[in-house]
Write a protein that holds these residues in place. Structure first.
Motif, PDB file in Angstrom:
ATOM      1  N   ILE A  25       0.834  -1.191   0.000  1.00  0.00           N
ATOM      2  CA  ILE A  25       0.000   0.000   0.000  1.00  0.00           C
ATOM      3  C   ILE A  25       0.869   1.241   0.000  1.00  0.00           C
ATOM      4  O   ILE A  25       1.722   1.419   0.853  1.00  0.00           O
ATOM      5  N   GLU A  26       0.662   2.096  -0.964  1.00  0.00           N
ATOM      6  CA  GLU A  26       1.430   3.332  -1.075  1.00  0.00           C
ATOM      7  C   GLU A  26       0.453   4.490  -0.997  1.00  0.00           C
ATOM      8  O   GLU A  26      -0.454   4.611  -1.816  1.00  0.00           O
ATOM      9  N   THR A  27       0.561   5.311   0.028  1.00  0.00           N
ATOM     10  CA  THR A  27      -0.354   6.427   0.200  1.00  0.00           C
ATOM     11  C   THR A  27       0.114   7.619  -0.624  1.00  0.00           C
ATOM     12  O   THR A  27       1.263   7.691  -1.058  1.00  0.00           O
ATOM     13  N   ASP A  28      -0.801   8.600  -0.829  1.00  0.00           N
ATOM     14  CA  ASP A  28      -0.440   9.807  -1.556  1.00  0.00           C
ATOM     15  C   ASP A  28       0.707  10.526  -0.859  1.00  0.00           C
ATOM     16  O   ASP A  28       1.615  11.045  -1.510  1.00  0.00           O
ATOM     17  N   THR A  29       0.666  10.531   0.482  1.00  0.00           N
ATOM     18  CA  THR A  29       1.716  11.219   1.237  1.00  0.00           C
ATOM     19  C   THR A  29       3.068  10.565   1.001  1.00  0.00           C
ATOM     20  O   THR A  29       4.083  11.240   0.790  1.00  0.00           O
ATOM     21  N   GLU A  30       3.114   9.238   0.994  1.00  0.00           N
ATOM     22  CA  GLU A  30       4.371   8.525   0.782  1.00  0.00           C
ATOM     23  C   GLU A  30       4.911   8.778  -0.621  1.00  0.00           C
ATOM     24  O   GLU A  30       6.114   8.925  -0.829  1.00  0.00           O
ATOM     25  N   ALA A  31       4.019   8.813  -1.603  1.00  0.00           N
ATOM     26  CA  ALA A  31       4.449   9.027  -2.985  1.00  0.00           C
ATOM     27  C   ALA A  31       5.032  10.415  -3.183  1.00  0.00           C
ATOM     28  O   ALA A  31       5.959  10.615  -3.963  1.00  0.00           O
ATOM     29  N   ASP A  32       4.469  11.404  -2.480  1.00  0.00           N
ATOM     30  CA  ASP A  32       4.931  12.774  -2.627  1.00  0.00           C
ATOM     31  C   ASP A  32       6.187  13.059  -1.809  1.00  0.00           C
ATOM     32  O   ASP A  32       6.882  14.047  -2.063  1.00  0.00           O
ATOM     33  N   ALA A  33       6.463  12.210  -0.823  1.00  0.00           N
ATOM     34  CA  ALA A  33       7.642  12.417   0.005  1.00  0.00           C
ATOM     35  C   ALA A  33       8.904  12.108  -0.802  1.00  0.00           C
ATOM     36  O   ALA A  33       8.898  11.276  -1.701  1.00  0.00           O
ATOM     37  N   GLU A  34       9.982  12.791  -0.466  1.00  0.00           N
ATOM     38  CA  GLU A  34      11.231  12.586  -1.179  1.00  0.00           C
ATOM     39  C   GLU A  34      12.086  11.520  -0.496  1.00  0.00           C
ATOM     40  O   GLU A  34      12.081  11.405   0.727  1.00  0.00           O
ATOM     41  N   THR A  35      12.777  10.741  -1.315  1.00  0.00           N
ATOM     42  CA  THR A  35      13.797   9.841  -0.812  1.00  0.00           C
ATOM     43  C   THR A  35      15.076  10.118  -1.586  1.00  0.00           C
ATOM     44  O   THR A  35      15.028  10.400  -2.791  1.00  0.00           O
ATOM     45  N   THR A  36      16.200  10.081  -0.914  1.00  0.00           N
ATOM     46  CA  THR A  36      17.470  10.420  -1.559  1.00  0.00           C
ATOM     47  C   THR A  36      18.164   9.157  -2.057  1.00  0.00           C
ATOM     48  O   THR A  36      18.379   8.208  -1.304  1.00  0.00           O
ATOM     49  N   VAL A  37      18.483   9.145  -3.340  1.00  0.00           N
ATOM     50  CA  VAL A  37      19.116   8.003  -3.996  1.00  0.00           C
ATOM     51  C   VAL A  37      20.270   8.538  -4.841  1.00  0.00           C
ATOM     52  O   VAL A  37      20.186   9.643  -5.399  1.00  0.00           O
ATOM     53  N   ARG A  38      21.314   7.763  -4.987  1.00  0.00           N
ATOM     54  CA  ARG A  38      22.461   8.215  -5.769  1.00  0.00           C
ATOM     55  C   ARG A  38      22.190   8.095  -7.271  1.00  0.00           C
ATOM     56  O   ARG A  38      21.681   7.081  -7.733  1.00  0.00           O
ATOM     57  N   ARG A  39      22.533   9.143  -7.979  1.00  0.00           N
ATOM     58  CA  ARG A  39      22.512   9.165  -9.440  1.00  0.00           C
ATOM     59  C   ARG A  39      23.964   9.318  -9.850  1.00  0.00           C
ATOM     60  O   ARG A  39      24.528  10.397  -9.794  1.00  0.00           O
ATOM     61  N   GLY A  41      27.552   9.486  -8.949  1.00  0.00           N
ATOM     62  CA  GLY A  41      28.169   9.828  -7.673  1.00  0.00           C
ATOM     63  C   GLY A  41      27.464  10.930  -6.907  1.00  0.00           C
ATOM     64  O   GLY A  41      27.996  11.439  -5.924  1.00  0.00           O
ATOM     65  N   GLU A  42      26.260  11.286  -7.324  1.00  0.00           N
ATOM     66  CA  GLU A  42      25.542  12.426  -6.755  1.00  0.00           C
ATOM     67  C   GLU A  42      24.296  11.962  -6.002  1.00  0.00           C
ATOM     68  O   GLU A  42      23.513  11.164  -6.508  1.00  0.00           O
ATOM     69  N   ALA A  43      24.107  12.467  -4.783  1.00  0.00           N
ATOM     70  CA  ALA A  43      22.904  12.158  -4.015  1.00  0.00           C
ATOM     71  C   ALA A  43      21.776  13.068  -4.491  1.00  0.00           C
ATOM     72  O   ALA A  43      21.908  14.300  -4.478  1.00  0.00           O
ATOM     73  N   VAL A  44      20.651  12.458  -4.929  1.00  0.00           N
ATOM     74  CA  VAL A  44      19.560  13.215  -5.545  1.00  0.00           C
ATOM     75  C   VAL A  44      18.234  12.857  -4.871  1.00  0.00           C
ATOM     76  O   VAL A  44      17.957  11.681  -4.629  1.00  0.00           O
ATOM     77  N   PRO A  45      17.388  13.851  -4.566  1.00  0.00           N
ATOM     78  CA  PRO A  45      16.070  13.561  -3.993  1.00  0.00           C
ATOM     79  C   PRO A  45      15.075  13.160  -5.080  1.00  0.00           C
ATOM     80  O   PRO A  45      15.037  13.775  -6.150  1.00  0.00           O
ATOM     81  N   TYR A  46      14.282  12.121  -4.809  1.00  0.00           N
ATOM     82  CA  TYR A  46      13.272  11.653  -5.757  1.00  0.00           C
ATOM     83  C   TYR A  46      11.907  11.527  -5.075  1.00  0.00           C
ATOM     84  O   TYR A  46      11.830  11.112  -3.915  1.00  0.00           O
ATOM     85  N   THR A  47      10.861  11.869  -5.826  1.00  0.00           N
ATOM     86  CA  THR A  47       9.506  11.458  -5.468  1.00  0.00           C
ATOM     87  C   THR A  47       9.142  10.289  -6.377  1.00  0.00           C
ATOM     88  O   THR A  47       9.792  10.066  -7.397  1.00  0.00           O
ATOM     89  N   VAL A  48       8.106   9.543  -6.026  1.00  0.00           N
ATOM     90  CA  VAL A  48       7.725   8.375  -6.827  1.00  0.00           C
ATOM     91  C   VAL A  48       7.215   8.820  -8.200  1.00  0.00           C
ATOM     92  O   VAL A  48       6.216   9.535  -8.288  1.00  0.00           O
TER      93      VAL A  48
END
Length: 328
Positions: A25-39, A41-48
């Motif tokens: 289950i993925e809520t709207d809030t979780e989808a809009d939240a950012e998670t940081t993942v490397r692109r 060598g660079e740390a980049v914030p992503y939303t779903v």
């Protein structure tokens, strides 16, 4: 995604029911939240992402293998790629849009209102063609690059063995799309298949192998930073250009002759059939006397088994089987 209900009892009941079915289950809030993942060598914030665009089969295959079809808007597939109908995920390709049969460009991505572009550096993304992660960042469009291609990405390079890069991509995409468990399952399955090949591969006297991508005046081949190098090595053979700390690179016919390859891998493009390349190697005075040519020891590697993607492991298994079939 299911909308939230206001009744606590209904929400609780729905959660229990879906959890019992193994649903994530993925809520709207979780989808809009950012998670940081490397692109790279660079740390980049992503939303779903909800409207991902994939460039070439390797990118699309990675997304489809993670069960992300509903998050994919479509794909860009230039002529080099074999037909998507040949993919193990052909049914998933049929559910999304074929956006272009040309090279990736910024105008297409913007016009389609994409929120993620998946491609490689200098294979999709390009300074010369005006579509780079930096440019897309300024447009508010997320991007993801194949780790294997990060080797020469300006500013934020990242070097890894090609198979490790494949695993890393699947894990990072799993984080971006919040499907980490699925990514772990896929990666574990690929690693198990690789280990099975390793266990039966010869450990001494590796056959010298030349990968022929293209080129007549000078051949284009694989250095040690692209998947075919790991395919060859894992199967128990040796890439004659494994000493080149490069991705896809140009060499000389003289260097190929000196290495005397016993097997030639032909990278089979959609627009450059393997048969034409084999015919050239048999007729050219530079290559007709190579041991592999005289023995007719050619192995055809599908384009999508040679670029970074889950089908690398299909190519590995096929090549290992081919080596076993040779009379040495």
């Amino acid at each position: 995604m299911s909308p939230r209900t206001t009744a606590v009892t209904v929400t609780a009941a729905l959660t229990v029911l879906l959890a019992g079915c193994g649903a994530d289950i993925e809520t709207d809030t979780e989808a809009d939240a950012e998670t940081t993942v490397r692109r790279c060598g660079e740390a980049v914030p992503y939303t779903v992402p909800k409207r991902a665009v994939a460039y070439e089969g390797g990118s699309a295959d990675k997304l489809f293998s993670l069960g992300l079809t509903d998050h994919v808007l479509g794909y860009v597939m230039p002529p080099a790629n074999p037909p998507v109908s040949e993919s193990p995920w052909a049914a998933e390709y049929a559910k999304v849009k074929m956006l272009s049969d040309d090279l990736l460009n910024k105008e297409l991505v913007v016009s389609q209102k994409s929120d993620l572009v998946v491609a490689g550096w200098n294979s999709g993304f390009s300074d010369q063609r005006g579509i780079t992660p930096e440019i897309l960042d300024k447009l508010g469009i997320q991007s993801f690059m194949h780790t294997e291609s990060c080797f020469n990405y300006p500013g934020f390079p990242e070097k890894t063995a090609p198979f490790d890069g494949l695993y890393t991509d699947l894990e990072r995409l799993g984080e971006i799309f919040r499907v980490e468990e699925r990514a772990t399952e896929v990666v574990d399955g690929l690693k198990e298949r690789v280990n099975t090949v390793k266990e039966s591969a010869p450990t001494s006297d590796p056959l010298p192998v030349f990968l022929y991508d293209s080129g007549t005046d000078q051949p284009f081949t694989a250095g040690n930073q692209v998947p075919p190098n790991d395919i060859i090595k894992t199967a128990g053979a040796r890439n004659i250009f494994d000493g080149l700390n490069e991705r896809w690179t140009q060499v000389s016919w003289e260097s190929v002759t000196r290495a005397a390859p016993e097997v030639i891998i032909i990278l089979d493009y959609g627009d450059q059939p393997a048969k034409e390349k084999i015919d050239f190697l048999k007729k050219s005075p530079r290559t007709s006397e190579l041991p592999a040519v005289r023995k007719n020891q050619f192995f055809v590697l599908d384009y999508n088994e040679g670029i970074s993607g889950p089908r690398n492991i299909d190519g590995l298994e096929k090549f290992a089987s081919y080596l076993t079939s040779l009379n040495r």
